[in-house]
Design a protein around this motif. Structure first.
Motif, PDB file in Angstrom:
ATOM      1  N   PRO A  14     -22.059   2.292  -2.441  1.00 39.66           N
ATOM      2  CA  PRO A  14     -21.930   3.210  -3.517  1.00 39.66           C
ATOM      3  C   PRO A  14     -21.951   4.722  -2.831  1.00 39.66           C
ATOM      4  N   GLU A  15     -22.590   4.657  -1.589  1.00 32.73           N
ATOM      5  CA  GLU A  15     -22.601   5.999  -0.872  1.00 32.73           C
ATOM      6  C   GLU A  15     -21.339   6.143  -0.012  1.00 32.73           C
ATOM      7  N   ALA A  16     -20.346   5.510  -0.051  1.00 30.88           N
ATOM      8  CA  ALA A  16     -19.159   5.500   0.881  1.00 30.88           C
ATOM      9  C   ALA A  16     -18.348   6.791   0.323  1.00 30.88           C
ATOM     10  N   ASP A  17     -17.325   7.176   0.981  1.00 34.84           N
ATOM     11  CA  ASP A  17     -16.492   8.227   0.200  1.00 34.84           C
ATOM     12  C   ASP A  17     -14.974   7.649   0.553  1.00 34.84           C
ATOM     13  N   PRO A  18     -14.263   7.005  -0.430  1.00 36.16           N
ATOM     14  CA  PRO A  18     -15.007   6.594  -1.961  1.00 36.16           C
ATOM     15  C   PRO A  18     -15.762   5.529  -2.200  1.00 36.16           C
ATOM     16  N   PRO A  19     -16.605   5.422  -3.191  1.00 31.41           N
ATOM     17  CA  PRO A  19     -17.475   4.152  -3.232  1.00 31.41           C
ATOM     18  C   PRO A  19     -16.729   2.948  -3.666  1.00 31.41           C
ATOM     19  N   TRP A  20     -17.063   2.055  -3.165  1.00 32.69           N
ATOM     20  CA  TRP A  20     -16.355   0.792  -3.096  1.00 32.69           C
ATOM     21  C   TRP A  20     -17.130  -0.514  -3.517  1.00 32.69           C
ATOM     22  N   LEU A  21     -16.423  -1.567  -3.991  1.00 32.97           N
ATOM     23  CA  LEU A  21     -17.179  -2.853  -3.903  1.00 32.97           C
ATOM     24  C   LEU A  21     -16.369  -4.048  -3.912  1.00 32.97           C
TER      25      LEU A  21
ATOM     26  N   LEU B 262       0.733  -1.213  -0.065  1.00 29.50           N
ATOM     27  CA  LEU B 262       0.023   0.006   0.046  1.00 29.50           C
ATOM     28  C   LEU B 262       0.914   1.320  -0.054  1.00 29.50           C
ATOM     29  N   SER B 263       0.281   2.136  -0.499  1.00 34.31           N
ATOM     30  CA  SER B 263       1.017   3.679  -0.549  1.00 34.31           C
ATOM     31  C   SER B 263       0.703   4.521   0.629  1.00 34.31           C
ATOM     32  N   PRO B 264       1.144   5.371   0.796  1.00 33.91           N
ATOM     33  CA  PRO B 264       0.938   6.230   2.333  1.00 33.91           C
ATOM     34  C   PRO B 264      -0.561   6.792   2.050  1.00 33.91           C
ATOM     35  N   ASP B 265      -0.998   7.030   0.669  1.00 35.14           N
ATOM     36  CA  ASP B 265      -2.186   7.626   0.329  1.00 35.14           C
ATOM     37  C   ASP B 265      -3.496   6.695   0.377  1.00 35.14           C
ATOM     38  N   ASP B 266      -2.995   5.431   0.537  1.00 34.00           N
ATOM     39  CA  ASP B 266      -4.023   4.248   0.315  1.00 34.00           C
ATOM     40  C   ASP B 266      -4.684   3.914   1.847  1.00 34.00           C
TER      41      ASP B 266
ATOM     42  N   VAL C  98     -12.152   0.301  -5.428  1.00 37.28           N
ATOM     43  CA  VAL C  98     -12.553   1.640  -5.172  1.00 37.28           C
ATOM     44  C   VAL C  98     -12.403   2.578  -6.439  1.00 37.28           C
ATOM     45  N   ILE C  99     -13.494   3.353  -6.521  1.00 39.76           N
ATOM     46  CA  ILE C  99     -13.621   4.468  -7.579  1.00 39.76           C
ATOM     47  C   ILE C  99     -12.845   5.650  -7.151  1.00 39.76           C
ATOM     48  N   LYS C 100     -12.314   6.181  -8.443  1.00 40.08           N
ATOM     49  CA  LYS C 100     -11.361   7.350  -8.060  1.00 40.08           C
ATOM     50  C   LYS C 100     -12.264   8.584  -7.596  1.00 40.08           C
ATOM     51  N   PRO C 101     -11.547   9.046  -6.487  1.00 41.78           N
ATOM     52  CA  PRO C 101     -12.337  10.303  -6.144  1.00 41.78           C
ATOM     53  C   PRO C 101     -12.573  11.603  -7.183  1.00 41.78           C
ATOM     54  N   SER C 102     -11.643  11.402  -8.038  1.00 38.79           N
ATOM     55  CA  SER C 102     -11.642  12.675  -9.058  1.00 38.79           C
ATOM     56  C   SER C 102     -12.785  12.493 -10.085  1.00 38.79           C
ATOM     57  N   ILE C 103     -13.535  11.417 -10.020  1.00 37.55           N
ATOM     58  CA  ILE C 103     -14.564  11.170 -11.002  1.00 37.55           C
ATOM     59  C   ILE C 103     -16.063  10.939 -10.234  1.00 37.55           C
ATOM     60  N   VAL C 104     -15.769  11.147  -8.837  1.00 37.14           N
ATOM     61  CA  VAL C 104     -17.068  10.944  -8.128  1.00 37.14           C
ATOM     62  C   VAL C 104     -17.876  12.188  -7.929  1.00 37.14           C
ATOM     63  N   ASP C 105     -19.217  12.114  -8.462  1.00 38.00           N
ATOM     64  CA  ASP C 105     -20.352  13.194  -8.248  1.00 38.00           C
ATOM     65  C   ASP C 105     -21.498  12.540  -8.012  1.00 38.00           C
TER      66      ASP C 105
ATOM     67  N   ILE D 176      -3.611  -5.036  -5.930  1.00 35.21           N
ATOM     68  CA  ILE D 176      -3.393  -6.164  -6.830  1.00 35.21           C
ATOM     69  C   ILE D 176      -3.710  -5.793  -8.153  1.00 35.21           C
ATOM     70  N   GLY D 177      -4.019  -4.422  -8.447  1.00 31.11           N
ATOM     71  CA  GLY D 177      -4.479  -3.942  -9.720  1.00 31.11           C
ATOM     72  C   GLY D 177      -5.061  -2.431  -9.815  1.00 31.11           C
ATOM     73  N   GLN D 178      -4.961  -1.858 -10.951  1.00 29.13           N
ATOM     74  CA  GLN D 178      -5.583  -0.694 -11.019  1.00 29.13           C
ATOM     75  C   GLN D 178      -5.855  -0.471 -12.680  1.00 29.13           C
ATOM     76  N   GLY D 179      -6.973   0.441 -12.747  1.00 35.72           N
ATOM     77  CA  GLY D 179      -7.207   0.953 -13.965  1.00 35.72           C
ATOM     78  C   GLY D 179      -7.913   2.247 -14.281  1.00 35.72           C
ATOM     79  N   GLY D 180      -8.414   2.636 -15.370  1.00 40.14           N
ATOM     80  CA  GLY D 180      -8.834   3.787 -15.502  1.00 40.14           C
ATOM     81  C   GLY D 180     -10.027   4.568 -14.661  1.00 40.14           C
ATOM     82  N   MET D 181     -10.742   3.498 -13.847  1.00 37.38           N
ATOM     83  CA  MET D 181     -11.769   3.858 -13.023  1.00 37.38           C
ATOM     84  C   MET D 181     -11.347   3.887 -11.594  1.00 37.38           C
ATOM     85  N   GLY D 182     -10.332   3.020 -11.256  1.00 30.79           N
ATOM     86  CA  GLY D 182      -9.960   3.185  -9.835  1.00 30.79           C
ATOM     87  C   GLY D 182      -8.809   2.250  -9.593  1.00 30.79           C
ATOM     88  N   GLN D 183      -8.812   1.801  -8.056  1.00 31.64           N
ATOM     89  CA  GLN D 183      -7.676   1.047  -7.494  1.00 31.64           C
ATOM     90  C   GLN D 183      -8.499  -0.587  -7.175  1.00 31.64           C
ATOM     91  N   VAL D 184      -7.416  -1.538  -7.356  1.00 32.54           N
ATOM     92  CA  VAL D 184      -8.030  -2.663  -6.790  1.00 32.54           C
ATOM     93  C   VAL D 184      -7.268  -3.358  -5.756  1.00 32.54           C
TER      94      VAL D 184
END
Length: 444
Positions: free
Chosen positions: A83-90, A6-10, A46-53, A23-31
Motif C-alpha cells: 500500500p506504500e508503493a506508487d501506485p498502491p497494488w495488491l 499492455l498500453s504504453p502507459d502501463d 493497481v489503484i488509480k493514481p488519481s484517487i491516491v492520497d 485482464i480487467g478494469q474498474g472504477g478503482m483501478g486496473q487488473v
C-alpha cells in the motif's frame, strides 16, 4: 479469458511481478496478469493514481490487513501487497477461466442441478468470509470465476476498499452493482448485515439459471427505483421450478426475511440429493461443464513475447507450456516436433537408420503351463558355434517342469549362490548387443 496487451502507459513490473497483459478494469483501478519470478501467475490490481492520497493509503493499508484474514478453498487468496508503493497494488491468486457472466453469455444458463451446486459452493465460501467479520458487498456474476478446480470468488479487496473510501461514500452516493444490490444497500443504509450477500447470491443464482438479473431497466435511475420499491417483485421468469422457492426467499425485500447461508446450503443439497447425487458429484459435474480447456498463457496474450531459453528448450522437447495447476503439458503438433533434430516423441515411429545393426535375441516366450510360472531359472546353455542368435533363443525344458518356488533346489536349500539370467553369460551377450544397437541408432 481475454487478455489485452499492455498500453504504453502501463508499468511492466510491480513488486517483482512481471506484467503480461490487462485482464480487467474498474472504477478503482486496473487488473493485470502478472508472473512471479518463479513463474507463478497472479492477478495484480493497481489503484488509480488519481484517487491516491495519504488518507487513501492509510485506509488501503488497513483493508489489506483485513484481507490477510480471508481464507477458503473457494476464495482467490491474497498473495502480496504494497500500500506504500506508487501506485498502491495488491496481487491475488490468478484463476484461469471465464467468469460466470461470460460463461452464461457464451454457453447459456446452467440447469437446476448445476445451479444448486454453484449455490452450495458460493454460500459456503461466503459463510467463511462472514466468520472473519467481513462482507463481500459486491458479489455479482463477474466476480465468480469458473476455474479448473471449481468456482472461486474474487474482488474482496477493491469491494471493501471502495466501501471505506470517503470520496465514494459521500451523501447520495451508493457503492455496488445495482443489478445485484439489495434494497437496503441501494438506500444507503448503515451498517450492512450478512443478508446483503445472501441477496446478491440469489441474484447470481438467478442469472446463472436464466441469464438475467432480478430487475432490468433502460437506465440506472429506473433500475434503482425498481430495487427499492417493495411493491415490485423480482423477475424470476425462466428460473427452474425447483429453484423458485429458494430464489424468492433469497431475494426478499426485507433482510430479516432472507434465509441464512447455512439454510441456503441445506436447500441446495436437498435439490442435489433428490436427483440421486451426492454434493461432491454435483460439484464435479459443475466443474467439468464450466472449466475452460487448458490454455497456454502466451497464447492468451494479444502480443508476442520474446522467446526464452526455457521456452525454446520446452518447444524442442515437444512440450507446450501450461499455467500452474492445469495438469499435464500438451504435446506440440507432430510437424512442429519433427522439425527439431533429435526431438524425442514416444508416439512417433523413428525412421530406420541406413545401417541395420545386429539385433538382440528374441525374447523368451511366456510359458503357458502355469507350473512353469514358479520354475527355477538356471543358467542357459550357450549356442553351439555356427548358429545364429535367433536359433539359440533360450527355451525351457517342458519335459521336466519344476513346481518348486524360485530359489529352492532339490530337497533342501542350495549351497551355491543362485544365478539369475541377469548374471548369466547369455545376459552379458544380450546386454552388449543392446548397447551396440543403441549406439548405432543414437543421433548423438
Amino acid at each position: 479469458m481475454h487478455i489485452a496487451p499492455l498500453s504504453p502507459d502501463d508499468p511492466s513490473e510491480l513488486g517483482g511481478y512481471e506484467l503480461l497483459g490487462r485482464i480487467g478494469q474498474g472504477g478503482m483501478g486496473q487488473v493485470y496478469l502478472g508472473e512471479s519470478p518463479g513463474g507463478e501467475p497472479a492477478a495484480v490490481k493497481v489503484i488509480k493514481p488519481s484517487i491516491v492520497d495519504s488518507e487513501t493509503r492509510l485506509r488501503f493499508t488497513q483493508e489489506v490487513e483485513i484481507l490477510k484474514t480471508i481464507w477458503g478453498a473457494r476464495i482467490a487468496a491474497l498473495l502480496d501487497a504494497d500500500p506504500e508503493a506508487d501506485p498502491p497494488w495488491l496481487a491475488t491468486e490468478y484463476v484461469e477461466g471465464l467468469d460466470l457472466s461470460r460463461h452464461v453469455a457464451s454457453h447459456g444458463p446452467l440447469d437446476a442441478l448445476l445451479t444448486a451446486s454453484l449455490g452450495a459452493t458460493l454460500a459456503e465460501a461466503l459463510a467463511t468470509v462472514h466468520k472473519q467479520g467481513l462482507l463481500h458487498r459486491d458479489l455479482k456474476p463477474a466476480n465468480v470465476l469458473l476455474g479448473p478446480n471449481g468456482p472461486k470468488v474474487i474482488d474482496f479487496g477493491l469491494a471493501v476498499f471502495a466501501e471505506s473510501s470517503v470520496s465514494l461514500t459521500a451523501a447520495n452516493t451508493v457503492v455496488g452493482t445495482p443489478s445485484c444490490m439489495p434494497p437496503e444497500q441501494a438506500n444507503g443504509e448503515k451498517p450492512l448485515t450478512p443478508a446483503v450477500d445472501v441477496y446478491a447470491l440469489g441474484a447470481v443464482l438467478l442469472f446463472a439459471s436464466t441469464g438475467h438479473a432480478p430487475y432490468r431497466a433502460d437506465n440506472i435511475h429506473l433500475l434503482f427505483h425498481q430495487v427499492v420499491d417493495a411493491s415490485i417483485a423480482p423477475d424470476l421468469s425462466g428460473a427452474p421450478e425447483e429453484l423458485v422457492s429458494l430464489l424468492t426467499a433469497m431475494l426478499a425485500h426485507r433482510p430479516q426475511d432472507r434465509p441464512a447461508l447455512d439454510d441456503v446450503i441445506r436447500r441446495c443439497r436437498a435439490l442435489i440429493e433428490a436427483r440421486g447425487l451426492k454434493v461432491a458429484q454435483a460439484r464435479r459435474r459443475l466443474t467439468n461443464f464450466t472449466a475452460a480447456p487448458a490454455h497456454v498463457l502466451d497464447e492468451l496474450l494479444a502480443v508476442d513475447r520474446p522467446a526464452t531459453p526455457g521456452s525454446t528448450a520446452r518447444a524442442r522437447a515437444g512440450v507446450a507450456e501450461v499455467p500452474a495447476g492445469r495438469g499435464e503439458p500438451e504435446a506440440l503438433a507432430p510437424e512442429a516436433a519433427q522439425q527439431e533434430p533429435g526431438g524425442f516423441r514416444p508416439d512417433r515411429q523413428e525412421p530406420e537408420p541406413p545401417r541395420t545393426p545386429p539385433m538382440p535375441p528374441a525374447p523368451v516366450p511366456r510359458p503357458t503351463d502355469p507350473r512353469l510360472l514358479f520354475a527355477r531359472i538356471d543358467t542357459p546353455t550357450l549356442p553351439p558355434a555356427g548358429t545364429t542368435t535367433d536359433e539359440a533363443a533360450v527355451k525351457p525344458d517342458l519335459s521336466r517342469p519344476s513346481t518348486r518356488p524360485a530359489g529352492r533346489s532339490g530337497g533342501g536349500r542350495s549351497s551355491a549362490p543362485r544365478r539369475s539370467l541377469r548374471h548369466s553369460a547369455q545376459a552379458r551377450i544380450t546386454a552388449q548387443r543392446l548397447r551396440e544397437a543403441y549406439a548405432a541408432n543414437s543421433p548423438f
